[in-house]
Write an enzyme that holds these catalytic residues in place. Structure first.
Site, PDB file in Angstrom:
ATOM      1  N   CYS A   1      68.423 -10.301  11.644  1.00 46.99           N
ATOM      2  CA  CYS A   1      68.856 -10.364  13.048  1.00 46.99           C
ATOM      3  C   CYS A   1      67.671 -10.539  13.987  1.00 46.99           C
ATOM      4  O   CYS A   1      67.798 -11.183  15.022  1.00 46.99           O
ATOM      5  CB  CYS A   1      69.623  -9.107  13.407  1.00 46.99           C
ATOM      6  SG  CYS A   1      68.681  -7.621  13.088  1.00 46.99           S
TER       7      CYS A   1
ATOM      8  N   GLU B   1      75.115  -3.502  17.591  1.00 42.81           N
ATOM      9  CA  GLU B   1      73.833  -4.110  17.226  1.00 42.81           C
ATOM     10  C   GLU B   1      74.125  -5.562  16.887  1.00 42.81           C
ATOM     11  O   GLU B   1      74.624  -5.873  15.804  1.00 42.81           O
ATOM     12  CB  GLU B   1      73.237  -3.382  16.010  1.00 42.81           C
ATOM     13  CG  GLU B   1      72.901  -1.918  16.286  1.00 42.81           C
ATOM     14  CD  GLU B   1      71.677  -1.765  17.178  1.00 42.81           C
ATOM     15  OE1 GLU B   1      70.827  -2.672  17.225  1.00 42.81           O
ATOM     16  OE2 GLU B   1      71.579  -0.724  17.852  1.00 42.81           O
TER      17      GLU B   1
ATOM     18  N   GLY C   1      76.493  -6.713  13.623  1.00 46.17           N
ATOM     19  CA  GLY C   1      77.025  -8.017  13.206  1.00 46.17           C
ATOM     20  C   GLY C   1      76.995  -8.992  14.354  1.00 46.17           C
ATOM     21  O   GLY C   1      76.167  -8.874  15.266  1.00 46.17           O
ATOM     22  N   SER C   2      77.911  -9.935  14.319  1.00 48.12           N
ATOM     23  CA  SER C   2      77.892 -11.017  15.307  1.00 48.12           C
ATOM     24  C   SER C   2      78.532 -10.565  16.625  1.00 48.12           C
ATOM     25  O   SER C   2      79.340  -9.629  16.654  1.00 48.12           O
ATOM     26  CB  SER C   2      78.667 -12.201  14.752  1.00 48.12           C
ATOM     27  OG  SER C   2      80.007 -11.809  14.514  1.00 48.12           O
TER      28      SER C   2
ATOM     29  N   VAL D   1      82.499 -10.715  16.514  1.00 48.55           N
ATOM     30  CA  VAL D   1      83.189  -9.556  15.945  1.00 48.55           C
ATOM     31  C   VAL D   1      82.882  -8.310  16.792  1.00 48.55           C
ATOM     32  O   VAL D   1      83.736  -7.440  16.935  1.00 48.55           O
ATOM     33  CB  VAL D   1      82.816  -9.363  14.459  1.00 48.55           C
ATOM     34  CG1 VAL D   1      83.588  -8.187  13.872  1.00 48.55           C
ATOM     35  CG2 VAL D   1      83.120 -10.627  13.662  1.00 48.55           C
ATOM     36  N   GLY D   2      81.706  -8.270  17.385  1.00 54.55           N
ATOM     37  CA  GLY D   2      81.367  -7.152  18.270  1.00 54.55           C
ATOM     38  C   GLY D   2      82.399  -6.992  19.389  1.00 54.55           C
ATOM     39  O   GLY D   2      82.793  -5.881  19.741  1.00 54.55           O
TER      40      GLY D   2
HETATM   41  P1  NAD Z   1      79.973 -10.350  11.097  1.00 52.33           P
HETATM   42  O1  NAD Z   1      80.129 -10.015  12.530  1.00 52.33           O
HETATM   43  O2  NAD Z   1      80.682 -11.540  10.573  1.00 52.33           O
HETATM   44  O3  NAD Z   1      80.445  -9.119  10.154  1.00 52.33           O
HETATM   45  C1  NAD Z   1      79.999  -7.803  10.308  1.00 52.33           C
HETATM   46  C2  NAD Z   1      81.071  -6.848   9.819  1.00 52.33           C
HETATM   47  O4  NAD Z   1      82.273  -7.051  10.547  1.00 52.33           O
HETATM   48  C3  NAD Z   1      81.430  -6.949   8.342  1.00 52.33           C
HETATM   49  O5  NAD Z   1      81.491  -5.651   7.803  1.00 52.33           O
HETATM   50  C4  NAD Z   1      82.784  -7.620   8.343  1.00 52.33           C
HETATM   51  O6  NAD Z   1      83.606  -7.160   7.289  1.00 52.33           O
HETATM   52  C5  NAD Z   1      83.398  -7.211   9.661  1.00 52.33           C
HETATM   53  N1  NAD Z   1      84.248  -8.246  10.240  1.00 52.33           N
HETATM   54  C6  NAD Z   1      84.098  -9.591  10.151  1.00 52.33           C
HETATM   55  N2  NAD Z   1      85.077 -10.227  10.830  1.00 52.33           N
HETATM   56  C7  NAD Z   1      85.865  -9.270  11.351  1.00 52.33           C
HETATM   57  C8  NAD Z   1      87.044  -9.297  12.153  1.00 52.33           C
HETATM   58  N3  NAD Z   1      87.607 -10.421  12.558  1.00 52.33           N
HETATM   59  N4  NAD Z   1      87.595  -8.117  12.510  1.00 52.33           N
HETATM   60  C9  NAD Z   1      87.056  -6.954  12.121  1.00 52.33           C
HETATM   61  N5  NAD Z   1      85.944  -6.880  11.347  1.00 52.33           N
HETATM   62  C10 NAD Z   1      85.345  -8.010  10.973  1.00 52.33           C
HETATM   63  O7  NAD Z   1      78.415 -10.431  10.904  1.00 52.33           O
HETATM   64  P2  NAD Z   1      77.614 -10.895   9.616  1.00 52.33           P
HETATM   65  O8  NAD Z   1      77.885 -12.343   9.361  1.00 52.33           O
HETATM   66  O9  NAD Z   1      77.832  -9.947   8.503  1.00 52.33           O
HETATM   67  O10 NAD Z   1      76.108 -10.736  10.157  1.00 52.33           O
HETATM   68  C11 NAD Z   1      75.493 -11.738  10.918  1.00 52.33           C
HETATM   69  C12 NAD Z   1      75.333 -11.370  12.377  1.00 52.33           C
HETATM   70  O11 NAD Z   1      74.931 -10.024  12.505  1.00 52.33           O
HETATM   71  C13 NAD Z   1      74.257 -12.171  13.070  1.00 52.33           C
HETATM   72  O12 NAD Z   1      74.693 -12.534  14.358  1.00 52.33           O
HETATM   73  C14 NAD Z   1      73.085 -11.213  13.169  1.00 52.33           C
HETATM   74  O13 NAD Z   1      72.179 -11.482  14.188  1.00 52.33           O
HETATM   75  C15 NAD Z   1      73.806  -9.943  13.378  1.00 52.33           C
HETATM   76  N6  NAD Z   1      72.977  -8.822  12.954  1.00 52.33           N
HETATM   77  C16 NAD Z   1      72.505  -7.958  13.889  1.00 52.33           C
HETATM   78  C17 NAD Z   1      71.675  -6.917  13.496  1.00 52.33           C
HETATM   79  C18 NAD Z   1      71.127  -5.921  14.469  1.00 52.33           C
HETATM   80  O14 NAD Z   1      70.596  -4.908  14.029  1.00 52.33           O
HETATM   81  N7  NAD Z   1      71.208  -6.138  15.774  1.00 52.33           N
HETATM   82  C19 NAD Z   1      71.339  -6.770  12.156  1.00 52.33           C
HETATM   83  C20 NAD Z   1      71.849  -7.675  11.235  1.00 52.33           C
HETATM   84  C21 NAD Z   1      72.677  -8.690  11.650  1.00 52.33           C
END
Ligand code: NAD
Length: 471
Positions: A249, A215, A193-194, A197-198
């Site tokens: 991503c 990731e 994810g982002s 949140v990471g």
């Molecule tokens: P996100 O970080 O908003 O959410 C990912 C996960 O985190 C979801 O399951 C969500 O429920 C959970 N989450 C969201 N906010 C949270 C919080 N405050 N506390 C705990 N958990 C929380 O990401 P997204 O919008 O779903 O995806 C987009 C991002 O992911 C982009 O930056 C993209 O580049 C990245 N991404 C990376 C890869 C990779 O393989 N490197 C693949 C796909 C997406």
């Protein structure tokens, strides 16, 4: 290790741990059986997965098969083919100073692995890490994205049927559920994810000293100067960018080329878009939609006041944004990152908008890349070996792909992951198995020929000299 209170979610994690502690996930036959179960789940419900992906993202069946289902099935096949070899204990050298001694490397599962997935590839990015976790003999808890609700519900319904003993469990939900999950003890967390949140995930993991694979995303750049392959390159570039409506991503985020090449590149991109998604991509069954209104509004705002060279049409009711190309003039401020002059260059776009940035040379493009966070991928379209080397050796990114985009994600033999701000750790194939295993050195020192005595007091000069020579 058990959790303090007994909410349903705590219970889920505690039960996964109990199953792991029972030893039932460890035997090779059990691992293979679970991988086969996962394969059966995908293969037997392919139409249901396609329908869920259409509902969530307007992902057509062709794209759903290629980028979600087949890629996960391929990961399972690859793992089934090689797992026994990866998992075999390996002899390791024992240094002369310890002779006589025998050393082996024995892999063992970590325990309970938590997989948190985003919405953009809600099948692949949830189940692909699971393949490695199961192959390594772990139990797993899956947290699909709440922003792909149809896929999340389907997986939550199917998993208990295919993993009846509870080796894989699903927790659905958004921030509150994920926060509660993250308060539990896991043995590894894979988060996709982002970066924002990471950081939350990594902070929570630190409380339990839980290792993480993060990731993340970022702005994956493209360099283009391959005039001889203009049309082929433009088609590959457009495909990589506009697949899943740019919500990938590793999608090319921005293109750099010299000013003289821009008009021809724009024309070639237009031809490629028309060829793949028709004159009006809105009517194509193969062109996706933006996941929700919030993301739509963010992307539409990026386009506000900008004249598009291609596309630019937005329809909020349908969450449709046409494949869009924007040319951006050279500017003296930092070219990308939060200080950049153009909003399209300040953050990861994550949508179907492709800015083309004019730079003087490949060297300047490398400087632009090095001016901000290390990207997840870098794509180079050139016919010159020197230029390929320039980008390979003088920039840093999760991966480099020459003459194509996205394809490294489908290479099960290569580690997939970022570097710096684009991620921590890598997975896929053997690298997944490795990430979810502990490689345990096992050493045996026989009692006879007790050379250890030389390292024990009372020390003698002769003995120490001998040990020093051995070391
Ligand atoms: P996100 O970080 O908003 O959410 C990912 C996960 O985190 C979801 O399951 C969500 O429920 C959970 N989450 C969201 N906010 C949270 C919080 N405050 N506390 C705990 N958990 C929380 O990401 P997204 O919008 O779903 O995806 C987009 C991002 O992911 C982009 O930056 C993209 O580049 C990245 N991404 C990376 C890869 C990779 O393989 N490197 C693949 C796909 C997406």
């Amino acid at each position: 290790m058990t959790t303090p209170t007994a909410s349903p979610l705590n219970k889920t994690v505690a039960e996964a741990r109990r199953l792991f502690d029972s030893g039932k996930t460890r035997p090779m036959e059990a691992r293979v059986g679970r991988l086969r179960a996962l394969r059966a789940m995908l293969a037997e419900h392919q139409p249901a997965f396609e329908a869920a992906l259409w509902n969530d993202l307007h992902k057509g069946p062709g794209e759903a098969q290629l980028t979600e289902i087949n890629v996960t099935l391929a990961e399972i096949s690859h793992t089934l083919r090689h797992l026994r070899r990866w998992a075999r204990p390996r002899r390791a050298p024992a240094p002369a100073a310890l002779w006589p001694a025998r050393a082996r490397l024995v892999s063992e599962p970590l325990g309970v692995v938590l997989v948190i997935a985003p919405w953009n590839y809600p099948v692949q990015l949830l189940l692909n890490p699971l393949v490695g976790a199961l192959a390594a003999g772990n139990a797993a808890v899956l947290k699909p994205s709440e922003l792909a609700p149809a896929t999340s519900a389907l997986i939550a319904r199917l998993v208990p049927r295919y993993f009846a003993d509870g080796a894989v469990r699903v927790v659905e939900g958004g921030i509150p559920e994920t926060t509660e999950l993250l308060a539990q003890q896991f043995d590894h967390i894979v988060f996709t994810g982002s970066g924002t949140v990471g950081r939350i995930v990594m902070r929570a993991a630190a409380e339990h000293l839980t290792p993480v694979t993060l990731e993340l995303g970022g702005k994956s750049p493209v360099w283009f100067d391959d005039d001889a392959q203009l049309h082929r390159a433009a088609r590959r570039l457009a495909w990589a960018k506009f697949t899943n409506a740019g919500q990938t991503c590793v999608a090319p985020d921005y293109v750099m080329t010299t000013p003289d090449r821009i008009p021809a590149l724009v024309d070639a991109l237009q031809d490629a878009i028309t060829d793949m998604w028709g004159i009006n991509p809105r009517t194509s069954g193969d062109y996706g939609r933006i996941v929700d209104e919030r993301q739509f509004d963010r992307l539409a705002a990026l386009l506000h006041g900008t004249e598009a060279a291609i596309g630019g049409q937005c329809d909020r009711a349908e969450r449709y944004i046409a494949p869009t190309v924007v040319t951006v003039p050279t500017l003296d401020r930092p070219a990308i990152g939060p200080e950049a002059a153009h909003p399209l260059l300040r953050e990861e776009i994550f949508g179907p908008i492709l800015p083309i940035l004019a730079v003087d040379s490949a060297e300047q493009a490398a400087q632009v890349i090095n001016g901000w966070d290390k990207p997840l991928a870098l794509y180079v379209f050139t016919s010159r070996a020197r230029t390929r080397r320039l980008f390979e050796q003088h920039t840093s990114s999760g991966a480099v792909v020459h003459d194509a985009g996205l394809i490294h994600v489908a290479a099960a033999g290569l580690p997939f992951g970022g570097v710096g701000a684009s991620g921590i750790g890598a997975y896929h194939g053997a690298y997944s198995w490795r990430a979810f295993s502990h490689l345990k050195p096992v050493l045996r020192k026989p009692h006879t020929m007790d050379t250890l005595r030389l390292a024990q007091p009372p020390f003698t000069r002769r003995g120490l000299r001998f040990v020093k020579r051995l070391m």
